[in-house]
Scaffold this active site. Structure first.
Site, PDB file in Angstrom:
ATOM      1  N   CYS A 162       0.952  -1.223  -0.402  1.00  0.00           N
ATOM      2  CA  CYS A 162      -0.277   0.163   0.004  1.00  0.00           C
ATOM      3  C   CYS A 162       0.443   0.962   0.185  1.00  0.00           C
ATOM      4  CB  CYS A 162      -1.410   0.212   1.160  1.00  0.00           C
ATOM      5  SG  CYS A 162      -1.803  -1.749   1.554  1.00  0.00           S
ATOM      6  N   HIS A 294      -2.680   8.522   5.969  1.00  0.00           N
ATOM      7  CA  HIS A 294      -2.618   7.086   5.556  1.00  0.00           C
ATOM      8  C   HIS A 294      -4.522   6.267   5.835  1.00  0.00           C
ATOM      9  CE1 HIS A 294      -1.892   3.366   3.906  1.00  0.00           C
ATOM     10  NE2 HIS A 294      -1.824   2.331   4.668  1.00  0.00           N
ATOM     11  N   LYS A 326      -9.331   7.802   2.220  1.00  0.00           N
ATOM     12  CA  LYS A 326     -10.132   6.793   1.956  1.00  0.00           C
ATOM     13  C   LYS A 326     -11.106   6.688   2.141  1.00  0.00           C
ATOM     14  CE  LYS A 326      -5.471   4.140   2.682  1.00  0.00           C
ATOM     15  NZ  LYS A 326      -4.676   5.426   2.410  1.00  0.00           N
ATOM     16  N   HIS A 331      -9.603   2.193  -0.046  1.00  0.00           N
ATOM     17  CA  HIS A 331      -8.164   1.697  -0.185  1.00  0.00           C
ATOM     18  C   HIS A 331      -7.504   1.384  -1.598  1.00  0.00           C
ATOM     19  CE1 HIS A 331      -4.173   1.389   0.860  1.00  0.00           C
ATOM     20  NE2 HIS A 331      -4.032   1.085   1.879  1.00  0.00           N
TER      21      HIS A 331
END
Lengths: 404, 101
Positions: A162, A294, A326, A331
């Site tokens: 990721c 993130h 996200k 994601h």
């Protein structure tokens, strides 16, 4: 900071919020959520919601012959790259193409064609398609982009789950800084909604049964997404020499490895990645105005990331705003770092912080200002964008407004 | 017609319709190449019609599916004319599967 800063002169994005930068950005600031019912894509598993690109029509962008050797993740990247190349002005006046490189991250590679091929073979319906190998390789998007524009410099894929796109951006920039090239086409891409891959994620028990609520109480996990974003990075002097004003600047990045647990995040590695990004950019923590997190929406990531952020940025009289894209697009795996970089650049350019949508109420274990549910005006000059991957691979990117 | 006189001779002797199989394989090639309006004959030069490695992989795959055979030819095989490629491909088709006149 400007001594080492690289100009960003082109952007492209193919996302579930929009198939170009304008569409993506307006939906981002409107707080739209692309997460929807996907139970038709992989029946009889726990995963019921995701953010696939239902409205991406490959034939709008490629002829049938070309599609015979481009898997979906390469299609996304090529379309995003066309947008970025056009915005940079290189479509009309190409640079010296042996001084241009392409570095594209992917966490998954060409899983769609592989899944289909295995399915055909194992069900006795025949062989995998003839061009399965060149379609599935992780370097296929970079190779395709080079071919689209005749780019002849260093061209390759990078992979770190990721964090793939974020690593790609740093590596492309490093090639510019090294003097090897003047222009780097960088970004990430992934396509994630084939049956087999969804089933693989299902067993990890990290996917939310409803939606994505980063940093919120009652968050239940991540939501899978997909897409691509590509940027044109350009040596500042090169852009200036052709009279091109940067859209924003890439100031620097930090990378660390936890060398620890495969799936459990570690705040030390996250903190160090952000600290290294600041050091690389030549700025203090006080200079950072916003963090695009993130922020996966898992209990563990958000708690750990909040802890890392507060280690570096805690103690301010007004907490630093931290939001997660996200929450709107899920994601997007190896593409997420690039799509979120586009979101971060939009925040810098438009003076608006994208919200964290689906936010219910604060979680005491995630003590951050998550910009809940509604975009917020803010005059910001410097922002970080974080990507933390399974395998303990951490990246933080520092971006600056064009005039910063 | 084949570019190889010995093949022509052999075809006559065994009753194999060489022209029919050549036409069939040229049609396979035509289906793959980008330039759909190109005139493809055995004498056409490769560089005139830009046959690339991807086209060759697809042609091999389709030929294998049609005849139930294995065509163990590299996508990087060297040839200058369409005829040379066609001949190389025909060599993998067992005689009993070739069309007869």
């Amino acid at each position: 900071m400007t001594a080492k800063a690289t100009a960003i002169t082109g952007r492209g994005v193919v996302s579930s919020l929009g198939l170009d930068v304008a569409g993506f950005t307006s939906a981002l600031f409107a707080g739209e959520c692309a997460i929807d019912d996907i139970s038709d894509l992989a029946p009889a598993i726990r995963i019921k919601y995701g953010a696939p690109l239902r409205n991406f029509a490959a034939l709008d962008h490629f002829d049938e012959r070309t599609l015979a050797y481009l898997d979906r993740f390469t299609q996304f990247a090529a379309v995003a790259a066309r947008q970025a190349w056009r915005e940079s002005g290189f479509s009309d006046a190409p640079p010296a193409l042996d001084r241009v490189g392409v570095v594209i991250g992917t966490g998954v590679s060409g899983i769609d064609i592989l899944d289909e091929g295995f399915r055909r073979f194992l069900s006795g319906q025949g062989r995998p398609r003839p061009l399965t190998v060149p379609m599935t390789m992780g370097s296929a998007p970079a190779s395709r982009i080079a071919r689209e524009f005749g780019i002849r410099g260093p061209t390759f894929g990078v992979t770190s789950a990721c964090a793939s796109a974020a690593h790609a951006i740093i590596i492309g920039n490093a090639l510019i800084r090294s003097g090897l090239i003047d222009v780097a086409v960088v970004g990430g891409t992934d396509s994630c909604f084939c049956d087999g891959f969804l089933r693989a994620w299902d067993v990890l028990r990290v996917v939310s049964p409803d939606t994505c609520r980063p940093f919120s109480a009652d968050r239940r996990g991540l939501i899978m997404g997909e897409g691509s974003a590509v940027m044109v990075l350009e040596r500042a002097e090169h852009a200036a020499a052709r009279g091109r004003a940067p859209l924003a600047r890439f100031l620097g990045g930090g990378m660390t490895s936890d060398a620890g647990d495969l799936l459990t995040p570690d705040s030390t590695g996250m903190t160090e990645a952000m600290r290294l990004a600041l050091a690389d950019a030549g700025i203090d923590a006080d200079a950072v105005d916003y963090i695009n997190a993130h922020g996966t929406g898992t209990v563990a990531n958000d708690r750990t990331e909040a802890q890392a952020i507060n280690t570096l940025f805690g103690g301010r009289s007004t907490p630093i705003p931290v939001s997660s894209t996200k929450s709107m697009i899920g994601h997007a795996m190896g593409a997420s770092g690039a799509i979120e970089a586009i979101a971060t650049i939009a925040a810098l350019r438009d003076g608006l912080l994208p919200p964290t949508v689906n936010f219910l109420r604060p979680d005491p274990e995630c003590a951050v200002d998550a910009v809940p549910n509604v975009a917020r005006p803010a005059d910001i000059a410097v922002a970080l964008s974080n990507s933390f991957a399974f395998g303990g691979l951490n990246v933080s990117l520092a971006f600056g407004r064009a005039d910063a | 017609m084949s570019t190889n006189p010995q093949d022509q001779q052999a075809s006559v002797m065994t009753g194999i319709d060489r022209t029919a199989i050549e036409t069939q394989i040229i049609d396979f090639i035509r289906a793959e190449i980008q330039n759909k309006s190109a005139v493809l004959t055995m004498a056409t030069r490769r560089d005139e019609v830009e046959i690339d490695s991807i086209d060759i992989v697809q042609v091999i795959f389709n030929l294998e599916e049609k005849y139930g055979i294995e065509v163990n030819l590299s996508p990087n095989t060297q040839f200058e004319t369409v005829g040379e490629l066609v001949d190389a491909l025909i060599a993998f088709i067992p005689e009993e599967k070739l069309p007869r006149s």
